[in-house]
Design an enzyme around this catalytic site. Structure first.
Site, PDB file in Angstrom:
ATOM      1  N   PHE A 129      28.417 -26.647 -23.261  1.00  0.00           N
ATOM      2  CA  PHE A 129      28.297 -25.011 -23.917  1.00  0.00           C
ATOM      3  C   PHE A 129      27.338 -23.955 -22.709  1.00  0.00           C
ATOM      4  O   PHE A 129      27.640 -23.124 -22.298  1.00  0.00           O
ATOM      5  CB  PHE A 129      27.330 -25.202 -25.039  1.00  0.00           C
ATOM      6  N   HIS A 154      25.568 -30.700 -35.926  1.00  0.00           N
ATOM      7  CA  HIS A 154      25.370 -28.735 -36.006  1.00  0.00           C
ATOM      8  C   HIS A 154      26.776 -28.459 -35.855  1.00  0.00           C
ATOM      9  O   HIS A 154      27.475 -27.536 -36.185  1.00  0.00           O
ATOM     10  CB  HIS A 154      25.464 -29.062 -34.309  1.00  0.00           C
ATOM     11  N   CYS A 202      34.802 -19.890 -47.439  1.00  0.00           N
ATOM     12  CA  CYS A 202      34.344 -18.590 -47.417  1.00  0.00           C
ATOM     13  C   CYS A 202      32.555 -18.178 -48.128  1.00  0.00           C
ATOM     14  O   CYS A 202      32.671 -18.774 -49.173  1.00  0.00           O
ATOM     15  CB  CYS A 202      35.478 -18.088 -49.379  1.00  0.00           C
ATOM     16  N   CYS A 230      32.887 -17.504 -52.141  1.00  0.00           N
ATOM     17  CA  CYS A 230      33.383 -17.895 -52.648  1.00  0.00           C
ATOM     18  C   CYS A 230      33.879 -19.775 -53.147  1.00  0.00           C
ATOM     19  O   CYS A 230      33.583 -20.491 -53.404  1.00  0.00           O
ATOM     20  CB  CYS A 230      35.066 -18.429 -53.778  1.00  0.00           C
ATOM     21  N   CYS A 247      38.930 -14.560 -46.326  1.00  0.00           N
ATOM     22  CA  CYS A 247      39.314 -15.958 -47.317  1.00  0.00           C
ATOM     23  C   CYS A 247      41.000 -15.728 -48.201  1.00  0.00           C
ATOM     24  O   CYS A 247      41.050 -14.322 -48.487  1.00  0.00           O
ATOM     25  CB  CYS A 247      38.033 -15.683 -48.575  1.00  0.00           C
ATOM     26  N   CYS A 272      39.422 -14.119 -51.616  1.00  0.00           N
ATOM     27  CA  CYS A 272      39.106 -12.581 -52.021  1.00  0.00           C
ATOM     28  C   CYS A 272      38.469 -11.473 -51.334  1.00  0.00           C
ATOM     29  O   CYS A 272      38.018 -11.087 -50.782  1.00  0.00           O
ATOM     30  CB  CYS A 272      37.663 -13.667 -52.559  1.00  0.00           C
ATOM     31  N   THR A 325      23.141 -36.822 -24.078  1.00  0.00           N
ATOM     32  CA  THR A 325      21.706 -35.630 -24.516  1.00  0.00           C
ATOM     33  C   THR A 325      20.711 -36.006 -23.417  1.00  0.00           C
ATOM     34  O   THR A 325      20.403 -36.769 -23.706  1.00  0.00           O
ATOM     35  CB  THR A 325      21.828 -35.841 -26.193  1.00  0.00           C
ATOM     36  N   SER A 326      20.200 -34.265 -23.647  1.00  0.00           N
ATOM     37  CA  SER A 326      19.121 -34.220 -22.538  1.00  0.00           C
ATOM     38  C   SER A 326      18.074 -34.178 -24.344  1.00  0.00           C
ATOM     39  O   SER A 326      16.314 -34.520 -23.563  1.00  0.00           O
ATOM     40  CB  SER A 326      18.877 -33.396 -21.999  1.00  0.00           C
ATOM     41  N   ASN A 359      21.912 -41.421 -20.331  1.00  0.00           N
ATOM     42  CA  ASN A 359      22.423 -39.904 -19.722  1.00  0.00           C
ATOM     43  C   ASN A 359      22.045 -40.038 -18.374  1.00  0.00           C
ATOM     44  O   ASN A 359      21.590 -40.893 -17.592  1.00  0.00           O
ATOM     45  CB  ASN A 359      21.266 -39.479 -20.884  1.00  0.00           C
TER      46      ASN A 359
HETATM   47 ZN   LIG Z   1      36.814 -16.444 -51.259  1.00  0.00          ZN
END
Ligand SMILES: [Zn+2]
Length: 239
Positions: free
Chosen positions: A33, A120, A128, A131, A148, A151, A187-188, A212
């Site tokens: 990331f 995560h 949605c 709903c 959605c 809706c 992972t750090s 790691n």
């Molecule tokens: Zn919806």
């Protein structure tokens, strides 16, 4: 030697909880990331745009930024690598395995692990907010701003946004509680509250291993610490 001790600890444990981070996915060609498109490397920009605050403020622009930031991952031009498969094989060979991952790419599930806690969330679906209907990735890619079908509300990604609550922490602690060994890979341990999980394991006296590339701020919590390329170490563990 550390590696031999680690291999023996893994072989002897009948149940293992495995905490994973970006280092597990990089061998699949998925950028960390932090090292995606220059525009988004600044933490402030990312935390501002990929936040639940910004989603509710400007959902149309939110989706544009979201798709730009996660472009590589959303294209799905990748698959599980041998680190994912190694964790699947541990399960296939009879161990009780729970994977708790910070990764949002869904690759542990795709590799075939049965018990994966996506701490995560995931990029592969959205819900949605009005709903509660759920939509998978192809639907999210059909329109610039996915809505959605029932809706017409703008969908919210199932990734945990900055400012969203973490809903899986208790489940993660429970998995650690029920395991004989905790293995932390790639992972750090800089992200909270995820990085409270090794502390929790330590407080229960669970044997633990960290593999790691670089030292982390939590190295002293582990019985065994190995600094090396994860892919390489996993290949050696398989022998
Ligand atoms: Zn919806």
């Amino acid at each position: 030697m550390h590696l031999e001790t680690a291999a023996k600890m893994i072989a002897d444990a009948s149940s293992v909880t495995i905490l994973t981070g970006a280092g597990v996915s990089t061998a699949s060609g998925i950028p960390d990331f932090r090292s995606t498109n220059g525009l988004w490397t600044a933490d402030e920009a990312r935390e501002y745009y990929i936040s639940n605050h910004y989603f509710y403020k400007d959902p149309v622009d939110f989706w544009q930024k979201y798709k730009d930031i996660f472009r590589v991952k959303l294209l799905k031009d990748y698959g599980p690598n041998h680190v994912h498969r190694y964790l699947r094989d541990l399960e296939v060979n009879g161990k009780q395995i729970t994977v708790i991952t910070q990764n949002v790419d869904g690759l542990h599930t795709l590799a075939g692990n049965e018990h994966v806690i996506e701490y995560h969330g995931t990029l592969n679906s959205a819900t949605c907010p009005n709903c509660g209907s759920s939509y998978d990735l192809p639907h999210l890619l059909t329109a610039e701003t996915p809505v959605c079908e029932k809706c017409v509300h703008v969908l919210k990604p199932d990734v945990v946004l900055f400012g969203d609550p973490i809903t899986e922490h208790d489940k993660a602690e429970q998995a650690i509680q029920q395991s004989e060994l905790v293995l932390v890979l790639g992972t750090s341990l800089l992200v909270s509250p995820f990085n409270m999980l090794p502390e929790y394991a330590n407080s229960l006296g669970k044997p633990s291993i960290l593999i790691n590339r670089e030292p982390t701020v939590m190295d002293e919590l582990f019985d065994i610490v190995i600094y090396d390329d994860l892919s390489k170490i996993v290949q050696q563990l398989q022998k």
